[in-house]
Motif scaffolding. Structure first.
Motif, short mmCIF file in Angstrom:
data_model
loop_
_atom_site.label_atom_id
_atom_site.label_comp_id
_atom_site.label_asym_id
_atom_site.label_seq_id
_atom_site.Cartn_x
_atom_site.Cartn_y
_atom_site.Cartn_z
N ARG A 72 37.22 54.93 44.32
CA ARG A 72 38.11 53.75 44.23
C ARG A 72 38.14 53.63 42.80
NH1 ARG A 72 35.07 48.79 47.07
NH2 ARG A 72 33.31 50.27 46.33
N ILE A 73 39.48 53.14 42.22
CA ILE A 73 39.62 52.61 40.92
C ILE A 73 39.99 51.41 40.64
CG2 ILE A 73 40.81 53.54 38.54
CD1 ILE A 73 40.69 56.17 39.66
N VAL A 74 39.30 50.68 39.89
CA VAL A 74 39.69 49.33 39.80
C VAL A 74 40.29 49.35 38.11
CG1 VAL A 74 39.45 46.89 39.45
CG2 VAL A 74 38.63 48.27 41.41
N PHE A 75 41.31 48.82 37.60
CA PHE A 75 41.74 48.88 36.26
C PHE A 75 42.10 47.32 35.89
CE2 PHE A 75 44.02 48.96 32.43
CZ PHE A 75 43.91 50.35 31.92
N THR A 76 41.52 46.84 34.85
CA THR A 76 41.60 45.63 34.35
C THR A 76 41.91 45.53 32.79
OG1 THR A 76 40.58 43.34 34.01
CG2 THR A 76 38.98 45.25 34.01
N GLY A 77 43.19 44.63 32.49
CA GLY A 77 43.53 44.85 31.20
C GLY A 77 44.63 43.78 30.91
N VAL A 78 45.33 43.75 29.61
CA VAL A 78 46.19 42.89 29.57
C VAL A 78 47.79 43.17 29.67
CG1 VAL A 78 44.73 41.51 27.95
CG2 VAL A 78 46.20 43.41 27.14
N ALA A 79 48.59 42.39 29.82
CA ALA A 79 50.12 42.83 29.76
C ALA A 79 51.03 41.85 29.25
CB ALA A 79 50.55 43.08 31.51
N GLY A 80 52.25 42.11 29.07
CA GLY A 80 53.29 41.27 28.69
C GLY A 80 53.81 40.60 30.02
N GLY A 81 54.20 39.51 30.26
CA GLY A 81 54.83 38.80 31.21
C GLY A 81 56.45 39.16 31.08
N LEU A 82 57.09 39.31 32.18
CA LEU A 82 58.36 39.58 32.61
C LEU A 82 59.02 38.77 33.44
CD1 LEU A 82 58.95 43.36 32.40
CD2 LEU A 82 59.51 41.92 30.64
N GLY A 83 58.43 38.41 34.70
CA GLY A 83 59.12 37.76 35.78
C GLY A 83 58.97 36.41 35.48
N ASP A 84 59.83 35.55 35.90
CA ASP A 84 59.90 34.00 35.99
C ASP A 84 58.74 33.43 36.39
OD1 ASP A 84 62.79 34.12 35.15
OD2 ASP A 84 63.49 33.95 37.33
N GLY A 85 58.32 32.65 35.47
CA GLY A 85 57.09 31.85 35.98
C GLY A 85 55.67 32.52 35.72
N VAL A 86 55.89 33.83 35.08
CA VAL A 86 54.74 34.52 34.93
C VAL A 86 54.38 34.22 33.29
CG1 VAL A 86 53.85 36.87 34.69
CG2 VAL A 86 55.41 36.42 36.48
N ASN A 87 53.47 33.39 33.10
CA ASN A 87 53.00 32.97 31.89
C ASN A 87 51.83 33.44 31.28
OD1 ASN A 87 55.33 30.97 32.08
ND2 ASN A 87 54.14 29.49 33.48
N VAL A 88 51.54 33.00 29.90
CA VAL A 88 50.31 33.34 29.30
C VAL A 88 49.36 32.79 30.01
CG1 VAL A 88 49.08 33.21 27.13
CG2 VAL A 88 51.35 33.70 26.99
N GLY A 89 48.23 33.50 30.44
CA GLY A 89 46.97 33.06 31.10
C GLY A 89 46.86 33.35 32.47
N ASP A 90 48.14 33.57 33.16
CA ASP A 90 48.07 33.95 34.36
C ASP A 90 47.67 35.31 34.59
OD1 ASP A 90 49.53 31.80 34.93
OD2 ASP A 90 51.59 32.62 35.30
N VAL A 91 47.55 35.85 35.83
CA VAL A 91 47.07 37.19 36.26
C VAL A 91 48.18 37.87 37.02
CG1 VAL A 91 44.66 36.67 35.75
CG2 VAL A 91 45.69 36.57 37.94
N VAL A 92 48.44 39.01 37.14
CA VAL A 92 49.25 39.79 37.87
C VAL A 92 48.33 41.02 38.41
CG1 VAL A 92 51.26 41.55 37.97
CG2 VAL A 92 51.34 39.43 36.62
N VAL A 93 48.39 40.95 39.93
CA VAL A 93 47.62 42.02 40.56
C VAL A 93 48.88 42.87 41.16
CG1 VAL A 93 46.23 42.34 42.65
CG2 VAL A 93 45.76 40.47 41.36
N ALA A 94 48.87 44.12 40.84
CA ALA A 94 49.92 45.03 41.30
C ALA A 94 50.06 45.31 42.63
CB ALA A 94 49.95 46.16 40.15
N LYS A 95 51.00 45.34 43.13
CA LYS A 95 51.41 45.91 44.27
C LYS A 95 51.97 47.24 44.31
CE LYS A 95 52.54 43.24 48.00
NZ LYS A 95 53.28 42.02 48.85
N GLN A 96 52.94 47.20 43.47
CA GLN A 96 53.71 48.79 43.14
C GLN A 96 53.67 48.90 41.59
OE1 GLN A 96 57.36 48.21 45.17
NE2 GLN A 96 56.58 49.75 46.86
#
Length: 251
Positions: A72-96
């Motif tokens: 199993r591989i788990v990646f944790t890092g930072v990213a720039g927000g794009l979607g509406d309501g995706v703000n600094v300090g939020d987290v995005v867990v990828a589905k695709q």
């Protein structure tokens, strides 16, 4: 003992926070990368810095699978927000995952990966659900992990966990023009970074489960805050350590 799980970060500060949780790590160098093997909460763990960009990410993923036999591989890092309501300090867990700079047209459709007949690769559903629960739990307990003064400095009032499309490319997106262009072209994208889609393609090839969580450090535009080192040190690294700790301790 469970099968090895890989914990991967792109930046040193985040991986250091995870390594601090491991009591017995030992170093091994392969392909110019340092891998730390050890244990965390009864799990055999291999931790590594992926390097920045898709080629470095693909190399790291392949070594983890071929040399270390991770399951199993788990990646944790930072990213720039794009979607509406995706703000600094939020987290995005990828589905695709999708490579926003993949373009072999007119032979193949824009974004389609040649030879695969597809433009997106999926995260592992079960592992991603576990990672999302760990992320949501961390955010509920945020005052425990991030001091009041730091939350105030970065405006972290009610951070949210989002799930959806994460896009990757070999370009650091940091202008409003670039951000708007990506949002027009890929309106479903929640965040943009430089490694996730490469990991996803390699994990698809080897049928190894992958889950990725990204802390939003900026909005990928001209308003991006300038104190990135402080954010990485005082917010993102704490997020990563708390999420991984929760992932490996909770059922």
């Amino acid at each position: 003992m469970t099968a090895p799980i890989a914990i991967v970060s792109a930046l040193h500060e985040e991986l250091a926070a995870v390594l601090a949780l491991m009591p017995d790590e030992q170093q091994q160098t392969v392909g110019g990368r340092t891998f730390w093997r050890g244990h965390l909460h009864g799990h055999e763990v291999v931790a590594v810095l992926s390097g920045i960009g898709k080629v470095a990410a693909a190399t790291t993923a392949t070594v983890l699978i071929e040399r270390f036999g991770v399951q199993r591989i788990v990646f944790t890092g930072v990213a720039g927000g794009l979607g509406d309501g995706v703000n600094v300090g939020d987290v995005v867990v990828a589905k695709q995952f999708l490579q926003h700079d993949m373009d072999a047209s007119p032979i193949f459709a824009r974004h389609e990966v040649p030879g695969y007949g597809r433009s997106t690769f999926d995260a592992d559903a079960a592992l991603t659900a576990q990672l999302a629960r760990a992320s949501e739990g961390m955010l509920r307990e945020l005052p425990v992990h991030v001091p009041d003064a730091v939350r105030s400095a970065f405006g972290l009032h009610a951070p949210t966990c989002h799930r959806g499309l994460l896009i990757s490319g070999d370009r650091f997106v940091s202008t409003t023009a670039e951000s708007k262009a990506l949002r027009r072209e890929l309106p479903a994208a929640l965040a943009v970074e430089m490694e996730g889609a490469a990991f996803a393609q390699v994990c698809h090839d080897y049928q190894v489960p992958l889950a990725v969580v990204r802390t939003i450090s900026d909005r990928s535009d001209d308003s991006a805050h300038v104190d990135f080192p402080r954010f990485l040190r005082e917010v993102a690294s704490r997020y990563s350590a708390a999420i991984i700790d929760a992932l490996l301790t909770r059922p």
